[in-house]
Design an enzyme around this catalytic site. Structure first.
Site, mmCIF file in Angstrom:
data_model
loop_
_atom_site.group_PDB
_atom_site.id
_atom_site.type_symbol
_atom_site.label_atom_id
_atom_site.label_comp_id
_atom_site.label_asym_id
_atom_site.label_seq_id
_atom_site.Cartn_x
_atom_site.Cartn_y
_atom_site.Cartn_z
ATOM 1 N N HIS A 268 0.922 -1.051 -0.021
ATOM 2 C CA HIS A 268 0.007 -0.116 -0.015
ATOM 3 C C HIS A 268 0.790 1.321 -0.042
ATOM 4 O O HIS A 268 1.712 1.403 -0.922
ATOM 5 C CB HIS A 268 -0.802 -0.080 1.247
ATOM 6 C CG HIS A 268 -1.936 0.968 1.364
ATOM 7 N ND1 HIS A 268 -2.429 1.964 0.304
ATOM 8 C CD2 HIS A 268 -2.752 1.404 2.240
ATOM 9 C CE1 HIS A 268 -3.469 2.594 0.684
ATOM 10 N NE2 HIS A 268 -3.727 2.207 1.796
ATOM 11 N N HIS A 307 -3.005 -2.635 -9.656
ATOM 12 C CA HIS A 307 -3.983 -1.884 -8.593
ATOM 13 C C HIS A 307 -5.231 -2.757 -8.596
ATOM 14 O O HIS A 307 -5.851 -3.396 -9.438
ATOM 15 C CB HIS A 307 -4.247 -0.496 -9.211
ATOM 16 C CG HIS A 307 -4.868 0.408 -8.101
ATOM 17 N ND1 HIS A 307 -6.257 0.342 -7.793
ATOM 18 C CD2 HIS A 307 -4.410 1.385 -7.249
ATOM 19 C CE1 HIS A 307 -6.385 1.259 -7.008
ATOM 20 N NE2 HIS A 307 -5.164 1.858 -6.513
ATOM 21 N N ASP A 363 2.358 5.190 -7.017
ATOM 22 C CA ASP A 363 3.612 4.989 -6.327
ATOM 23 C C ASP A 363 4.774 4.846 -7.350
ATOM 24 O O ASP A 363 5.864 4.824 -6.696
ATOM 25 C CB ASP A 363 3.539 3.742 -5.401
ATOM 26 C CG ASP A 363 2.651 4.127 -4.446
ATOM 27 O OD1 ASP A 363 1.582 3.461 -4.397
ATOM 28 O OD2 ASP A 363 2.900 5.051 -3.647
HETATM 29 C C1 SDX Z 1 -1.590 2.009 -3.413
HETATM 30 O O1 SDX Z 1 -6.445 0.718 -2.954
HETATM 31 C C2 SDX Z 1 -5.915 1.822 -3.324
HETATM 32 O O2 SDX Z 1 -6.734 2.708 -3.868
HETATM 33 C C3 SDX Z 1 -4.671 1.860 -2.746
HETATM 34 C C4 SDX Z 1 -3.904 3.441 -3.531
HETATM 35 C C5 SDX Z 1 -4.470 4.558 -2.569
HETATM 36 O O3 SDX Z 1 -4.366 5.752 -3.243
HETATM 37 O O4 SDX Z 1 -4.996 4.324 -1.588
HETATM 38 O O5 SDX Z 1 -3.910 3.524 -4.817
HETATM 39 C C6 SDX Z 1 -2.272 3.336 -3.172
HETATM 40 O O6 SDX Z 1 -1.640 1.371 -2.317
HETATM 41 C C7 SDX Z 1 -1.142 1.742 -4.812
HETATM 42 C C8 SDX Z 1 -0.768 0.381 -4.991
HETATM 43 C C9 SDX Z 1 0.781 0.305 -4.223
HETATM 44 N N1 SDX Z 1 1.321 -1.019 -4.142
HETATM 45 C C10 SDX Z 1 2.265 -1.638 -5.088
HETATM 46 O O7 SDX Z 1 2.683 -0.943 -6.119
HETATM 47 C C11 SDX Z 1 2.723 -2.996 -4.643
HETATM 48 C C12 SDX Z 1 2.632 -3.558 -5.988
HETATM 49 N N2 SDX Z 1 1.213 -3.984 -6.441
HETATM 50 C C13 SDX Z 1 0.871 -5.313 -6.033
HETATM 51 O O8 SDX Z 1 1.122 -5.897 -4.827
HETATM 52 C C14 SDX Z 1 -0.618 -5.452 -6.536
HETATM 53 O O9 SDX Z 1 -0.954 -5.049 -7.716
HETATM 54 C C15 SDX Z 1 -1.695 -4.870 -5.402
HETATM 55 C C16 SDX Z 1 -1.370 -5.116 -4.122
HETATM 56 C C17 SDX Z 1 -1.682 -3.396 -5.804
HETATM 57 C C18 SDX Z 1 -2.963 -5.032 -5.994
HETATM 58 O O10 SDX Z 1 -3.094 -6.474 -5.637
HETATM 59 P P1 SDX Z 1 -4.340 -7.500 -6.200
HETATM 60 O O11 SDX Z 1 -5.583 -6.479 -6.439
HETATM 61 O O12 SDX Z 1 -4.375 -8.462 -5.018
HETATM 62 O O13 SDX Z 1 -3.628 -8.062 -7.455
HETATM 63 P P2 SDX Z 1 -4.594 -8.748 -8.799
HETATM 64 O O14 SDX Z 1 -5.257 -9.954 -7.983
HETATM 65 O O15 SDX Z 1 -5.605 -7.928 -9.325
HETATM 66 O O16 SDX Z 1 -3.462 -9.434 -9.263
HETATM 67 C C19 SDX Z 1 -3.745 -10.235 -10.546
HETATM 68 C C20 SDX Z 1 -2.454 -10.905 -11.124
HETATM 69 C C21 SDX Z 1 -2.006 -11.738 -9.879
HETATM 70 O O17 SDX Z 1 -1.536 -12.864 -10.768
HETATM 71 P P3 SDX Z 1 -1.997 -14.257 -10.927
HETATM 72 O O18 SDX Z 1 -1.852 -15.023 -9.451
HETATM 73 O O19 SDX Z 1 -3.554 -14.167 -11.293
HETATM 74 O O20 SDX Z 1 -1.166 -15.146 -12.012
HETATM 75 O O21 SDX Z 1 -1.367 -10.059 -11.377
HETATM 76 C C22 SDX Z 1 -0.224 -10.348 -10.352
HETATM 77 C C23 SDX Z 1 -0.725 -10.994 -9.384
HETATM 78 O O22 SDX Z 1 0.047 -12.006 -8.868
HETATM 79 N N3 SDX Z 1 0.258 -8.924 -10.007
HETATM 80 C C24 SDX Z 1 1.808 -8.721 -10.094
HETATM 81 C C25 SDX Z 1 1.491 -7.424 -9.568
HETATM 82 N N4 SDX Z 1 0.451 -7.041 -8.901
HETATM 83 C C26 SDX Z 1 -0.644 -8.159 -9.123
HETATM 84 N N5 SDX Z 1 2.542 -9.247 -10.483
HETATM 85 C C27 SDX Z 1 3.884 -8.541 -10.315
HETATM 86 N N6 SDX Z 1 3.927 -7.385 -9.916
HETATM 87 C C28 SDX Z 1 2.883 -6.830 -9.359
HETATM 88 N N7 SDX Z 1 2.977 -5.493 -8.981
#
Ligand code: SDX
Length: 430
Positions: A268, A307, A363
């Site tokens: 996050h 996201h 981010d």
């Molecule tokens: C913020 O919620 C908000 O609004 C948050 C925010 C705000 O203003 O408050 O916008 C701020 O927190 C932005 C996010 C910052 N975090 C990161 O950048 C960390 C990296 N991102 C990931 O951890 C992830 O994308 C999340 C946590 C942001 C979202 O996670 P989800 O919703 O659980 O991801 P998903 O289920 O949609 O993923 C779908 C697929 C999965 O692969 P499969 O298991 O289906 O094969 O995409 C993959 C995930 O493993 N995936 C990633 C990835 N993000 C998702 N793979 C590699 N790198 C990534 N960053």
């Protein structure tokens, strides 16, 4: 158990409240503050319009405190409303000198987010009138019924949380440098005052020959825009945490402390710090392909990408990318940008990421800006907390004033543990 099922892991598709504070259209990359649901009965457009202030317009034309007023009270302020709100927030910036002892109780190298999380809770111990357990629950029921004194009390807590957020952040920044704390100055904007508190030379500093510090107007403006972009984002993990905690009616500072703890995590608000660590570990554009292969093998995470809601693009990332160029024009270009651009371009063309609808989020670029401004890496999430306090208090106020009253948030679970078992005395256990 009445057919309970896990709606979805991680609240993937669960709405916990109705709100008019922020509107996100994740499929079209739209973010608007304070939208109004307007039913248009024109024959060609029967659907409900969701009008609000587009984030692009607010970033280009507004200021952080003006947007704060909009998010909290639902309308852009008049001139007198904005100057009253601004003076109240700045008036509540200073903190009792007791707090200096509190900060000095941390190890000098404690993570600033740990300090900030504790500091918000510490603040709650000051303001008894904010604490319903001292005042009973009628504090909020009176406010919800429009009682002027209760509403004024609620506003005062809000002014304190916004005003003191920068002071606490600056204290967490300076304690680690062994420098004196700086009393919030007068006659500056909210963001300029924050930058001043961070780097103003105290008398002791001057003895050590540090150069005098004046907030650079381009950097102050850039930070104000970043604060606007980070102010609210509907039911993200930290805002949900604030409401989950707030629903049992503790003082609002404790609810904000809980939100701060949630924002600390690298999934996050901690992602902007994680992005820079990731870019430093990649080292140069030539290592990007190998890094992306490691991500596909789930050995690494591509921080700053993906996201929960945005499945095309995070509109904030485009605005931040432009702000980065303006900041680099003043501070000099960070060579890490080459690696960031190479990573950004490669991931956006790679089927693995495209098929998972992964795009840069807020981010991905913000850490590069904070780094160019000279902030230490572990201070980046603090720069997310300061503006997000506004979103947290806006949602908290909306919940406290809900006409149907505050209902404690108590979700259920699906029990998957063992069935009934009899107790086995210790001597009979294997
Ligand atoms: C913020 O919620 C908000 O609004 C948050 C925010 C705000 O203003 O408050 O916008 C701020 O927190 C932005 C996010 C910052 N975090 C990161 O950048 C960390 C990296 N991102 C990931 O951890 C992830 O994308 C999340 C946590 C942001 C979202 O996670 P989800 O919703 O659980 O991801 P998903 O289920 O949609 O993923 C779908 C697929 C999965 O692969 P499969 O298991 O289906 O094969 O995409 C993959 C995930 O493993 N995936 C990633 C990835 N993000 C998702 N793979 C590699 N790198 C990534 N960053």
């Amino acid at each position: 158990e009445r057919g309970l099922r896990v709606a979805d892991k991680g609240f993937l598709n669960t709405a916990v409240i109705e709100s008019s504070i922020t509107y996100i259209d994740g499929d079209n990359g739209v973010l608007r503050y304070r939208y109004v649901r307007v039913y248009v009965t024109v024959a060609t457009h029967p659907e409900a319009y969701r009008r609000g202030y587009p984030i692009e317009q607010l970033a280009a034309r507004s200021s952080f405190l003006e947007v704060s007023y909009l998010l909290i009270y639902g309308a852009l302020p008049s001139g007198s409303q904005l100057s009253h709100f601004t003076s109240e927030v700045l008036l509540h910036g200073p903190i009792h000198s007791d707090a200096e002892g509190f900060f000095r109780s941390f190890r000098y190298d404690a993570h600033p987010m740990a300090m900030l999380t504790s500091a918000f809770s510490y603040l709650g111990s000051y303001y008894g009138e904010a604490n319903p357990s001292l005042q009973g629950q009628d504090l909020f029921t009176k406010a919800a019924k429009g009682d002027a004194t209760a509403l004024q009390n609620m506003d005062r807590q809000i002014f304190r949380m916004i005003g003191k957020a920068t002071t606490l952040a600056a204290m967490a920044y300076r304690i680690r440098q062994g420098r004196d704390f700086v009393v919030p100055p007068t006659g500056m904007s909210y963001t300029e005052s924050f930058l001043y508190q961070l780097d103003h030379l105290s008398p002791t500093d001057q003895l050590s020959g540090l150069q005098s510090y004046k907030p650079h107007p381009v950097l102050a403006k850039a930070l104000d825009i970043l604060f606007i972009l980070h102010a609210d984002h509907e039911m993200n993990a930290s805002s949900t945490t604030v409401l989950q905690t707030g629903s049992s009616l503790p003082d609002p500072f404790s609810a904000v402390a809980a939100g701060c703890a949630s924002l600390y995590g690298p999934l996050h608000g901690g992602a902007n710090e994680a992005v820079i660590r990731m870019l430093l570990s990649i080292g140069s554009p030539k290592n990007v392909p190998a890094f992306l292969e490691a991500v596909k093998k789930r050995e690494k995470v591509l921080s700053g990408f993906g996201h929960r809601v945005y499945k095309t693009s995070d509109p904030r990332s485009f605005i931040i990318r432009k702000v980065a160029d303006e900041v680099f024009a003043v501070t000099g270009r960070d060579p890490l940008l080459d690696t960031a651009m190479a990573l950004h371009d490669a991931a956006l063309k790679d089927e693995y990421f495209v098929s998972r609808k992964l795009a840069p989020n807020v981010d991905f670029w913000s850490g590069l800006i904070y780094r160019a401004m000279g902030f230490p890496m572990d201070f980046f999430p603090v720069l997310f907390v300061v503006p997000r306090v506004v979103g947290w208090v806006a949602h908290w106020r909306q919940m406290m004033l809900s006409p149907s009253g505050v209902k404690i948030w108590r979700p259920r679970q699906v029990y998957v543990g063992p069935s009934t078992r009899d107790y086995v005395p210790l001597e009979e256990r294997k």
